[in-house]
Design an enzyme around this catalytic site. Structure first.
Site, PDB file in Angstrom:
ATOM      1  N   ARG A 151      -6.027  -4.475  -0.792  1.00  0.00           N
ATOM      2  CA  ARG A 151      -5.533  -5.120   0.007  1.00  0.00           C
ATOM      3  C   ARG A 151      -7.077  -5.863  -0.498  1.00  0.00           C
ATOM      4  NH1 ARG A 151      -6.678  -1.488   4.253  1.00  0.00           N
ATOM      5  NH2 ARG A 151      -5.072  -1.399   5.825  1.00  0.00           N
ATOM      6  N   LYS A 175     -10.198   0.263   5.979  1.00  0.00           N
ATOM      7  CA  LYS A 175     -10.606  -0.437   7.004  1.00  0.00           C
ATOM      8  C   LYS A 175     -11.109   1.063   7.713  1.00  0.00           C
ATOM      9  CE  LYS A 175      -7.902  -4.268   8.327  1.00  0.00           C
ATOM     10  NZ  LYS A 175      -7.118  -5.174   8.954  1.00  0.00           N
ATOM     11  N   HIS A 246      -2.505 -10.286  -0.181  1.00  0.00           N
ATOM     12  CA  HIS A 246      -1.665  -9.510   0.409  1.00  0.00           C
ATOM     13  C   HIS A 246      -0.263  -9.807   0.268  1.00  0.00           C
ATOM     14  CE1 HIS A 246      -3.262  -7.872   4.123  1.00  0.00           C
ATOM     15  NE2 HIS A 246      -1.505  -7.806   4.027  1.00  0.00           N
ATOM     16  N   ARG A 249       0.205  -6.972  -2.283  1.00  0.00           N
ATOM     17  CA  ARG A 249       0.783  -5.738  -1.122  1.00  0.00           C
ATOM     18  C   ARG A 249       2.004  -6.151  -0.075  1.00  0.00           C
ATOM     19  NH1 ARG A 249      -3.211  -2.526   2.006  1.00  0.00           N
ATOM     20  NH2 ARG A 249      -2.608  -2.338   3.734  1.00  0.00           N
ATOM     21  N   HIS A 272      -2.510   2.284   5.947  1.00  0.00           N
ATOM     22  CA  HIS A 272      -2.775   1.611   7.733  1.00  0.00           C
ATOM     23  C   HIS A 272      -2.704   3.165   8.373  1.00  0.00           C
ATOM     24  CE1 HIS A 272       0.748  -0.938   6.309  1.00  0.00           C
ATOM     25  NE2 HIS A 272      -0.193  -1.642   5.733  1.00  0.00           N
ATOM     26  N   TYR A 281       7.943  -2.307   6.719  1.00  0.00           N
ATOM     27  CA  TYR A 281       8.587  -3.356   5.278  1.00  0.00           C
ATOM     28  C   TYR A 281       9.928  -2.647   4.999  1.00  0.00           C
ATOM     29  CZ  TYR A 281       4.206  -4.433   4.371  1.00  0.00           C
ATOM     30  OH  TYR A 281       2.282  -4.764   3.523  1.00  0.00           O
TER      31      TYR A 281
END
Length: 300
Positions: A151, A175, A246, A249, A272, A281
């Site tokens: 990110r 995150k 992004h 990404r 994730h 994806y």
């Protein structure tokens, strides 16, 4: 401001909820700001009275947001905020029951992200920078973004010591303050070496610290600068969609799956929390396969 029926000052409630989001939930500053805006809107709806937060009030508030033309993704966030807020107030004893438990989850649509095809990605990265520090930095950050799929916030937070040149991996803080290790290839390594040896020292200042990527004034690079770099480079590629970091990404993840990587590995690389997030994806790859089939097969 006012005091509600259970003797709790509205301003104190909002401040305490914000502290909870930052310190216990470890949400990003952007998410915290959005949630606090939502909470203030919700409390305006109940005239600042916490005990007025029943299921009817929550549904009326969300219906009003929908009537105001809020997007489905925004409504999904507001619903999540309301549930988080009422659960917090119930735990604190400010609400006798938690009406958020009766609130259904609004699901935002998940459109397929635009991505580069592999030819476009190669064209975007096919550059030989001069000795100019900006060119060296831009090439290095573009290579690393595409090589790792990190990110933009993770890229900006990287320090020099986060790059392990012996193993060709970078240590990323993602995150939820979850650390992961992501590999990268030789093109990214070469670009990083050129930047760190020939570019970064020319921009270093007393306050630069350990930041891997610097701005022209010597401070840590910011997300806005990275976005401008990506947009500018992709604008030079014929036929490429206008994407930001992004988008690189998304492209990296799609190309990994097209190259045979398994979904779990891509999930781990991207950081994730849920495999469901990564599964989008697979849909991107399938759509690209269908498009190629329709174009090439004589009886498509």
């Amino acid at each position: 401001m006012g005091v509600d029926e259970v003797g709790v000052d509205r301003e104190d409630v909002v401040i305490e909820f914000g502290r909870y989001l930052r310190l216990e939930r470890d949400l990003s500053p952007h998410t915290v700001r959005a949630y606090l805006t939502d909470v203030n809107s919700l409390l305006d709806h109940t005239h600042g009275v916490l005990e007025g937060l029943d299921i009817g009030a929550l549904r009326e508030w969300l219906a009003g947001q929908h009537a105001a033309g809020k997007a489905r993704a925004t409504l999904a966030r507001k619903t999540a905020c309301a549930r988080t807020f009422t659960a917090y107030c119930h735990r604190r004893g400010w609400l006798s029951t938690d009406p958020g438990l009766l609130l259904g989850s609004a699901k935002a649509p998940r459109p397929l992200p635009a991505v580069l095809d592999q030819r476009q990605a190669e064209a975007a990265l096919d550059a030989t920078p001069s000795g100019d520090p900006k060119e060296l930095r831009d090439q290095a950050l573009l290579e690393l973004l595409y090589a790792t799929g990190v990110r933009v916030s993770e890229l900006c937070a990287l320090d020099v010591d986060d790059v392990d040149r012996e193993r060709n991996v970078v240590r990323v803080m993602g995150k939820g303050r979850k650390e992961r290790t992501v590999p990268f290839g030789l093109p990214a390594l070469r670009a990083l070496d050129r930047w760190c040896i020939h570019g970064r020292p020319l921009w270093m200042k007393a306050g630069s610290g350990p930041a891997l990527f610097l701005g022209v004034r010597g401070g840590r690079i910011d997300a806005g600068t990275v976005r401008r770099v990506v947009h500018a480079r992709l604008a030079q590629v014929e036929g490429a969609p206008d994407l930001g970091p992004h988008g690189l990404r998304h492209s990296a993840a799609t190309h990994l799956l097209e190259g045979g990587a398994d979904l779990r590995s891509v999930q781990e690389l991207l950081g994730h929390a849920s495999l469901n997030t990564t599964q989008i994806y697979t849909h991107v790859s399938i759509e690209r396969l269908r498009a190629a089939y329709r174009q090439a097969h004589p009886r498509a």
